[in-house]
Design an enzyme around this catalytic site. Structure first.
Site, mmCIF file in Angstrom:
data_model
loop_
_atom_site.group_PDB
_atom_site.id
_atom_site.type_symbol
_atom_site.label_atom_id
_atom_site.label_comp_id
_atom_site.label_asym_id
_atom_site.label_seq_id
_atom_site.Cartn_x
_atom_site.Cartn_y
_atom_site.Cartn_z
ATOM 1 N N LYS A 13 0.833 -1.213 0.000
ATOM 2 C CA LYS A 13 0.000 0.000 0.000
ATOM 3 C C LYS A 13 0.868 1.264 0.000
ATOM 4 C CE LYS A 13 -2.675 -0.901 3.577
ATOM 5 N NZ LYS A 13 -2.214 -2.229 4.015
ATOM 6 N N ARG A 88 -10.122 1.184 8.987
ATOM 7 C CA ARG A 88 -9.746 -0.196 9.279
ATOM 8 C C ARG A 88 -10.819 -0.925 10.067
ATOM 9 N NH1 ARG A 88 -3.700 0.752 9.215
ATOM 10 N NH2 ARG A 88 -2.643 -1.208 9.611
ATOM 11 N N ARG A 127 11.334 -6.815 6.004
ATOM 12 C CA ARG A 127 11.303 -5.367 5.753
ATOM 13 C C ARG A 127 12.186 -4.600 6.738
ATOM 14 N NH1 ARG A 127 5.594 -2.281 5.158
ATOM 15 N NH2 ARG A 127 5.288 -2.759 7.365
ATOM 16 N N ARG A 160 10.710 -2.492 12.210
ATOM 17 C CA ARG A 160 9.573 -2.063 13.020
ATOM 18 C C ARG A 160 9.201 -3.166 14.002
ATOM 19 N NH1 ARG A 160 5.177 0.175 8.682
ATOM 20 N NH2 ARG A 160 3.828 -0.920 10.146
ATOM 21 N N ARG A 171 -1.335 -9.053 13.336
ATOM 22 C CA ARG A 171 -1.856 -8.040 12.406
ATOM 23 C C ARG A 171 -2.733 -8.690 11.342
ATOM 24 N NH1 ARG A 171 3.454 -5.186 10.503
ATOM 25 N NH2 ARG A 171 2.155 -3.707 9.369
HETATM 26 P P1 AMP Z 1 0.317 0.662 9.242
HETATM 27 O O1 AMP Z 1 1.621 1.323 8.968
HETATM 28 O O2 AMP Z 1 -0.811 1.226 8.408
HETATM 29 O O3 AMP Z 1 0.391 -0.842 9.173
HETATM 30 O O4 AMP Z 1 -0.078 1.035 10.755
HETATM 31 C C1 AMP Z 1 0.742 0.677 11.823
HETATM 32 C C2 AMP Z 1 -0.080 0.534 13.099
HETATM 33 O O5 AMP Z 1 -0.702 1.801 13.418
HETATM 34 C C3 AMP Z 1 -1.229 -0.445 13.024
HETATM 35 O O6 AMP Z 1 -0.825 -1.793 13.249
HETATM 36 C C4 AMP Z 1 -2.141 0.077 14.132
HETATM 37 O O7 AMP Z 1 -1.634 -0.250 15.417
HETATM 38 C C5 AMP Z 1 -2.000 1.596 13.968
HETATM 39 N N1 AMP Z 1 -3.003 2.104 12.997
HETATM 40 C C6 AMP Z 1 -2.761 2.700 11.804
HETATM 41 N N2 AMP Z 1 -3.900 3.036 11.199
HETATM 42 C C7 AMP Z 1 -4.912 2.623 12.021
HETATM 43 C C8 AMP Z 1 -6.335 2.657 11.944
HETATM 44 N N3 AMP Z 1 -6.969 3.199 10.885
HETATM 45 N N4 AMP Z 1 -7.043 2.149 12.985
HETATM 46 C C9 AMP Z 1 -6.437 1.628 14.057
HETATM 47 N N5 AMP Z 1 -5.096 1.534 14.187
HETATM 48 C C10 AMP Z 1 -4.337 2.034 13.177
#
Ligand code: AMP
Length: 213
Positions: A13, A88, A127, A160, A171
């Protein structure tokens, strides 16, 4: 144009968001990036989100919705925007629809990127990311330079916490349970543009541009 990028973690993404942003001149709003920036800056929001993020859990809807609402007030979103990692949950999706329809607008496309689970696990566990500029490498396909320093900005190259094996598994489970239902939610509105993410980034990009017309 308002675009939502949907799909499990590790489907590319972020990479595709950069291409869409460039092509359609849209601001790229990644809730994950915003949380990571807050975490790095030690803000109260970052501290509240930290534990959830490290365990690979979702940050509570209330916090996410406040953050997005605030971000959408920025005048750079007037001609549209690209959402990456949001919504989400069904609560987030319905709140977003409410907020947009109150402004007489709505989502134009939901780009759904799909990749088999085993490919996702390989992508995420290998990653490595620059803590400062977000540049991404992969230990097998595109290894970071030795020494752990980003050649672009001098930032620290790291893994990360949520790219560790246990968090990845979590996740994926969380995605299926909380985010999966959004596919039928948006399908019912005729907004889903499904893309095979298990091909080269260039081919994925071409497929997305074609779907967006
Ligand atoms: P990502 O980089 O989009 O995978 O986001 C990393 C982490 O941020 C996720 O695993 C969640 O803990 C938090 N996060 C990001 N976006 C959201 C969302 N829309 N709702 C809830 N948690 C989020």
């Amino acid at each position: 144009m308002i675009i939502v990028l949907l799909g499990p973690p590790g489907t590319g993404k972020g990479t595709q968001a950069a291409a869409i942003k460039e092509r359609f001149s849209l601001p790229h709003i990644s809730t994950g990036d915003i949380f990571r920036k807050n975490l790095a800056d030690g803000t109260p929001l970052g501290l509240e989100a930290k534990g959830f993020m490290e365990r690979g859990e979702l940050v509570p809807d209330k916090l996410v919705l406040e953050l997005v609402e605030d971000r959408l007030k920025n005048p750079d979103t007037e001609k549209g925007f690209l959402l990456d990692g949001f919504p989400r949950t069904e609560v987030q999706a319905t709140q977003l629809d409410k907020a947009l329809s109150s402004q007489g607008t709505g989502i134009d496309h939901v780009v759904l990127l799909l990749v088999p689970d085993e490919v996702i696990v390989g992508r995420l566990s290998g990653r490595r990311v620059c803590k400062s500029c977000g540049h991404v490498w992969h230990m097998d396909f595109n290894p970071p330079p030795a020494g752990g320093t980003c050649p672009d900005c001098g930032g620290e190259v790291y893994q990360r916490a949520d790219d560790m094996a246990e968090a990845i598994e979590n996740r994926l489970l969380v995605y299926k349970k909380e985010t999966g239902p959004l596919i039928s939610y948006y399908e019912a509105k005729g907004l889903i543009r499904q893309i095979d993410g298990n091909q080269s980034p260039q081919l994925v990009q071409e497929a997305i541009f074609k779907a967006l017309g």
